[in-house]
Scaffold this motif. Structure first.
Motif, short mmCIF file in Angstrom:
data_model
loop_
_atom_site.label_atom_id
_atom_site.label_comp_id
_atom_site.label_asym_id
_atom_site.label_seq_id
_atom_site.Cartn_x
_atom_site.Cartn_y
_atom_site.Cartn_z
N ASN A 32 0.96 -1.10 -0.01
CA ASN A 32 0.13 0.09 -0.20
C ASN A 32 1.10 1.28 0.01
N ALA A 33 0.47 2.29 -0.18
CA ALA A 33 0.91 3.75 -0.34
C ALA A 33 1.93 3.98 0.93
N GLY A 34 1.34 3.74 2.11
CA GLY A 34 2.09 3.86 3.24
C GLY A 34 3.46 3.08 3.49
N ASN A 35 3.14 1.63 3.29
CA ASN A 35 4.39 0.57 3.32
C ASN A 35 5.50 0.90 2.16
N ASN A 36 4.73 1.46 0.95
CA ASN A 36 5.87 1.60 -0.31
C ASN A 36 6.47 3.04 0.09
N HIS A 37 6.00 4.00 0.64
CA HIS A 37 6.72 5.09 1.21
C HIS A 37 8.00 4.89 2.10
N LEU A 38 7.66 3.88 3.28
CA LEU A 38 8.71 3.48 4.10
C LEU A 38 9.73 2.72 3.51
N TYR A 39 9.17 1.88 2.58
CA TYR A 39 10.31 0.86 1.68
C TYR A 39 11.18 1.84 1.18
N ASP A 40 10.74 2.72 0.33
CA ASP A 40 11.43 3.59 -0.84
C ASP A 40 12.44 4.75 0.09
N HIS A 198 7.59 10.52 -3.51
CA HIS A 198 7.04 10.89 -4.61
C HIS A 198 7.63 10.12 -5.96
N LEU A 199 8.55 9.27 -5.51
CA LEU A 199 9.70 8.43 -6.25
C LEU A 199 8.59 7.70 -7.53
N ARG A 200 7.59 7.05 -6.89
CA ARG A 200 6.87 6.11 -7.65
C ARG A 200 6.05 7.00 -8.99
N SER A 201 5.55 8.11 -8.36
CA SER A 201 4.75 8.78 -9.35
C SER A 201 5.57 9.30 -10.39
N TRP A 202 6.81 10.02 -10.20
CA TRP A 202 7.60 10.72 -11.30
C TRP A 202 8.59 9.78 -11.95
N ALA A 203 8.88 8.62 -11.23
CA ALA A 203 9.71 7.53 -11.82
C ALA A 203 9.18 6.32 -12.40
N GLY A 204 8.02 6.30 -11.91
CA GLY A 204 7.16 5.17 -12.37
C GLY A 204 7.29 4.00 -11.43
N THR A 205 8.36 3.65 -10.68
CA THR A 205 8.49 2.35 -9.83
C THR A 205 9.54 2.82 -8.86
N GLY A 206 9.87 1.93 -7.83
CA GLY A 206 10.57 2.15 -6.60
C GLY A 206 11.89 1.27 -7.13
N THR A 228 17.81 10.00 -14.24
CA THR A 228 17.04 9.51 -12.92
C THR A 228 17.92 8.85 -12.00
N ARG A 229 18.87 7.98 -12.58
CA ARG A 229 19.79 7.26 -11.77
C ARG A 229 20.93 8.15 -11.24
N MET A 230 21.11 9.41 -11.98
CA MET A 230 22.12 10.54 -11.15
C MET A 230 21.35 10.87 -9.95
N LEU A 231 19.94 11.30 -10.01
CA LEU A 231 19.12 11.64 -9.14
C LEU A 231 19.19 10.70 -7.61
N VAL A 232 19.05 9.47 -7.97
CA VAL A 232 18.89 8.60 -6.90
C VAL A 232 20.51 8.26 -6.41
N LEU A 233 21.40 8.44 -7.07
CA LEU A 233 22.78 8.32 -6.74
C LEU A 233 23.05 9.55 -5.76
N VAL A 234 22.72 10.79 -5.98
CA VAL A 234 23.01 11.96 -5.19
C VAL A 234 22.21 11.87 -4.01
N ALA A 235 20.84 11.42 -4.10
CA ALA A 235 20.00 11.11 -2.81
C ALA A 235 20.71 9.89 -2.06
N GLY A 236 21.40 8.98 -2.46
CA GLY A 236 21.71 8.17 -1.67
C GLY A 236 22.99 8.49 -1.06
#
Length: 364
Positions: A32-40, A198-206, A228-236
């Motif tokens: 569900n949305a809550g679990n997906n948010h926590l997981y991402d 908002h990851l799944r809304s703008w990137a389509g998937t976690g 997208t990967r560059m943004l994920v790398l920076v966030a990581g």
């Protein structure tokens, strides 16, 4: 615990490996949305931080016989043993038939081949002016392909975090301490929390957070994939540094467990799979918040149990048998030397004389 150990690193190692267990246990929850948010949110930074620490602890690796043997003994052999044991367990308890054993690492054992390859590449990554561009380029290009062989796409995907840790130093890590930096770290984690929602809304998937799927399989063109990967790398990277900045230097039983993270990582899959086979996932899907809380508590308990010294030491004898054998041999040799030194003079014979006589006898 040795005074040479950094309590912040041990606290971080134990915290992060516990979160590895938590993340894997959350796969049994409803999507569900809550679990997906926590997981991402968790996967945005906890594996990058784990890889960062791996890189930091790999700084002294060289292509020497002793170092390479230590890597084979402590990483490659445990991988062979645990991969086989987990495959047997999954077949016996869950009826799963795994293919390409050892060639295709099975959840969650991909990290050991990755660690082996990263460390073997360490001498080539000494120069930061070469290592960082190469690591980022390898990660971006890794999103163009996927394959089962040693999870190479994921090995390349996480490489920048390993290189970041490889070029960290105690002095550089010390800059992460202090109230202003810690306040910035809290702000960074809050920002990652909102962005991950908002990851799944703008990137389509976690799936972007796993670094093992192709851009096209996630619905992106190569250009979109690179961005997208560059943004994920920076966030990581930001999340990894933030969690290290927030880590306490206090010592205690939790800190001491930081030396047993290999056991936790390698063995927790048996518990998670066992719960799945027992039908826990079906119950969790029907119990919402209660399932989230209970699953999290169980996973933390699993991590602490496996890191408990009596349990961890016993399991290490199985996981890393050659290290145990080497320690036993060293202990026996030292005991023999001590016994020889304390033997009565009349019973003592110089060891070199005995060796010479044995050599003569063997020649006949």
């Amino acid at each position: 615990m040795s005074s040479a150990r950094d309590p912040r690193l041990d606290n971080a190692k134990m915290t992060l490996v516990t979160l590895v267990v938590v993340g894997h246990s959350w796969t049994m929850l409803s999507a569900n949305a809550g679990n997906n948010h926590l997981y991402d949110f968790l996967y945005t930074w906890h594996m990058p931080a784990f890889v960062f620490i791996t890189g930091y602890l790999s700084r002294g690796f060289e292509w020497s016989g002793q170092r390479i043997w230590s890597l084979v003994r402590s990483v490659a052999i445990p991988y062979v043993i645990v991969e086989a044991a987990l495959a047997v367990f999954r077949l016996w308890a869950g009826g799963e038939h795994l293919q390409n054993l050892w060639i295709d690492p099975h959840w969650p054992l991909w990290y050991l081949p990755a660690l082996f390859l990263w460390r073997m590449a360490t001498p080539l990554l000494r120069s930061p002016w070469v290592a960082f561009p190469v690591a980022v380029a390898a990660s971006l290009l890794g999103g163009l392909f996927t394959g089962a062989t040693l999870d190479l796409a994921r090995v390349l995907g996480f490489l920048p975090f390993f290189v970041l840790g490889l070029h960290a130093t105690p002095a550089r890590l010390a800059r992460l301490r202090g109230v202003p930096v810690q306040l910035a770290a809290v702000a960074a984690m809050v920002g990652i929390w909102f962005l991950s929602g908002h990851l799944r809304s703008w990137a389509g998937t976690g799936d972007w957070l796993y670094y093992n799927d192709t851009y096209t399989s996630m619905g992106a063109s190569p250009t979109e994939g690179y961005l997208t990967r560059m943004l994920v790398l920076v966030a990581g990277a930001v999340g990894a540094l933030a969690v290290l900045a927030l880590m306490t230097k206090r010592t205690g039983w939790f800190t001491r467990m930081g030396s047993m993270t290999l056991v936790v990582y390698l063995c927790h899959g048996f518990f998670i799979k066992g719960l799945t086979y027992a039908g826990y996932k079906d119950w969790a899907n029907d119990n919402g918040l209660l399932a989230l809380l209970l699953t999290t508590a169980i996973s933390v308990g699993i991590a602490l149990f496996l890191a408990w010294r009596p349990v961890a030491t016993t399991l290490l004898h199985v996981i890393d048998p050659l290290n145990h054998a080497e320690k036993q041999l060293t202990y026996a040799t030292e005991l023999a030397v001590v016994a020889h030194r304390h033997a009565p003079e009349t019973d003592r014979e110089p060891m070199h004389q005995a060796t010479d006589r044995e050599a003569v006898a063997s020649a006949h």
